[in-house]
Design a protein around this motif. Structure first.
Motif, PDB file in Angstrom:
ATOM      1  N   ASN A  10       1.805   3.189   0.171  1.00  0.00           N
ATOM      2  CA  ASN A  10       0.885   2.503   1.086  1.00  0.00           C
ATOM      3  C   ASN A  10      -0.196   1.733   0.340  1.00  0.00           C
ATOM      4  N   GLU A  12     -11.013  -1.804   9.354  1.00  0.00           N
ATOM      5  CA  GLU A  12      -9.956  -0.832   9.069  1.00  0.00           C
ATOM      6  C   GLU A  12      -8.566  -1.416   9.299  1.00  0.00           C
ATOM      7  N   LEU A  22      -7.267  -6.714  -2.139  1.00  0.00           N
ATOM      8  CA  LEU A  22      -7.954  -6.529  -0.852  1.00  0.00           C
ATOM      9  C   LEU A  22      -9.426  -6.920  -0.969  1.00  0.00           C
ATOM     10  N   ASP A  41       0.125  -7.190   0.333  1.00  0.00           N
ATOM     11  CA  ASP A  41      -0.323  -7.994   1.480  1.00  0.00           C
ATOM     12  C   ASP A  41      -1.388  -9.009   1.096  1.00  0.00           C
ATOM     13  N   TYR A  42      -2.210  -8.679   0.096  1.00  0.00           N
ATOM     14  CA  TYR A  42      -3.327  -9.558  -0.263  1.00  0.00           C
ATOM     15  C   TYR A  42      -3.086 -10.315  -1.576  1.00  0.00           C
ATOM     16  N   LEU A  76     -10.019   5.137   3.713  1.00  0.00           N
ATOM     17  CA  LEU A  76     -10.133   3.979   4.604  1.00  0.00           C
ATOM     18  C   LEU A  76     -11.553   3.837   5.140  1.00  0.00           C
ATOM     19  N   LEU A  93      -6.673  -1.974  -5.455  1.00  0.00           N
ATOM     20  CA  LEU A  93      -7.586  -2.409  -4.391  1.00  0.00           C
ATOM     21  C   LEU A  93      -8.170  -3.789  -4.668  1.00  0.00           C
ATOM     22  N   VAL A 104      -0.689  -2.521   0.547  1.00  0.00           N
ATOM     23  CA  VAL A 104      -1.921  -3.270   0.789  1.00  0.00           C
ATOM     24  C   VAL A 104      -2.141  -4.289  -0.330  1.00  0.00           C
ATOM     25  N   LEU A 132      -3.791   2.497   4.609  1.00  0.00           N
ATOM     26  CA  LEU A 132      -4.533   3.459   3.807  1.00  0.00           C
ATOM     27  C   LEU A 132      -5.088   4.622   4.618  1.00  0.00           C
ATOM     28  N   GLU A 134     -11.181 -10.056   0.998  1.00  0.00           N
ATOM     29  CA  GLU A 134     -12.021  -9.660   2.133  1.00  0.00           C
ATOM     30  C   GLU A 134     -13.499  -9.540   1.741  1.00  0.00           C
ATOM     31  N   LYS A 169      -7.546  -4.178   8.445  1.00  0.00           N
ATOM     32  CA  LYS A 169      -7.149  -4.984   7.288  1.00  0.00           C
ATOM     33  C   LYS A 169      -6.400  -4.157   6.242  1.00  0.00           C
ATOM     34  N   ALA A 170      -6.548  -2.841   6.339  1.00  0.00           N
ATOM     35  CA  ALA A 170      -5.899  -1.962   5.361  1.00  0.00           C
ATOM     36  C   ALA A 170      -5.425  -0.681   6.038  1.00  0.00           C
TER      37      ALA A 170
END
Length: 269
Positions: free
Chosen positions: A212, A199, A154, A219-220, A189, A151, A216, A205, A158, A201-202
């Motif tokens: 999954n 939500e 993310l 992605d970040y 989430l 995490l 995420v 989840l 963010e 943005k992820a």
């Protein structure tokens, strides 16, 4: 790597936990950077099955004492440190009695995932960032290993998007085959959304299975390392579509040269 600052954030690390693909590479990659003149910091959770006396962990009072809000609950943050003697490498441990005092790492004695693993991951991500802020140590690269750390990309992009100390940091995520069966808490989430992260943005989840969660993280992140030979086809496809600099899997003997080149030519360019 001389003078470059690299923050390693890992779910598992030898010698504190048994050797596996994640814990071994979480040790070898900082050792390699350290030997090439880079500056490193390593963070991992302080699970209850880590022997504090044997490994000489001790609390750092000046870094402890903050409360982190997790799903509207105040959770005290405790920071402990220890050293890997032969490498002269210091390791920071993120601790909280509610989340990490229990004897298992990720599962109970019946082999079931802890139902609060989602909150443990949120607490770990926030705890790492808040501690690095207190250290006032701006990393050039943040290298993430293991799903309990996943995490962090993310939250950095963010929740901590306006934090100047990380403004120029590049995030690298190592993707491993080793994950977990099933899913984390289905409320995950919503708990992330409680922190003001939209939500969408992820969205993956909404079903927080291993693939999954890693999607995420990908992605970040700014760059990806395939740290296992057998990454699932679903994850491999997602990584391919992300179009980010990606280091293909290399054997253990090749990692020092491959990782150094990847850091220098793809991540820090």
């Amino acid at each position: 790597m001389t003078g470059k600052k690299i923050l390693f954030v890992s779910s598992e690390l030898v010698p504190y936990l048994p050797e596996n693909e994640v814990s071994l590479m979480s040790y070898e990659s900082p050792r390699m950077v350290n030997s090439k003149g880079g500056q490193i910091r390593i963070f991992m959770p302080r699970y209850g099955n880590i022997n504090e006396r044997r490994h000489q962990l001790h609390e750092v009072i000046r870094l402890s004492g903050m409360n982190l809000v997790i799903n509207d609950m105040d959770m005290p943050l405790i920071i402990k440190v220890a050293s890997i003697p032969r490498e002269r490498i210091q390791v920071y441990f993120i601790d909280n009695e509610e989340y990490f005092k229990r004897k298992g790492t990720f599962k109970d004695k019946e082999g079931n995932l802890f139902p609060d693993n989602d909150e443990r991951a949120i607490f770990f991500a926030k705890g790492v960032v808040e501690t690095v802020k207190k250290l006032n140590w701006a990393p050039d690269i943040i290298h993430v290993h293991g799903w309990m750390s996943s995490l962090l990309p993310l939250y950095l992009r963010e929740y901590y998007a306006d934090e100047p100390i990380f403004a120029d940091s590049k995030i690298v995520t190592s993707v491993y085959q080793k994950g977990y069966e099933g899913s984390l808490n289905k409320e995950m989430l919503g708990k992330i959304a409680f922190d003001g992260i939209a939500e969408d943005k992820a969205q993956a989840l909404s079903d927080p299975d291993y693939n999954n969660l890693l999607k995420v993280a990908v992605d970040y992140s700014d760059a990806i390392i395939l740290a296992s030979e057998g990454v699932s086809p679903e994850l491999a496809e997602h990584i391919s579509k992300a179009g980010k600099p990606t280091l293909p899997y290399v054997s253990f003997q090749e990692t020092e040269e491959a990782y150094t080149n990847f850091y220098n030519t793809e991540v820090l360019k």
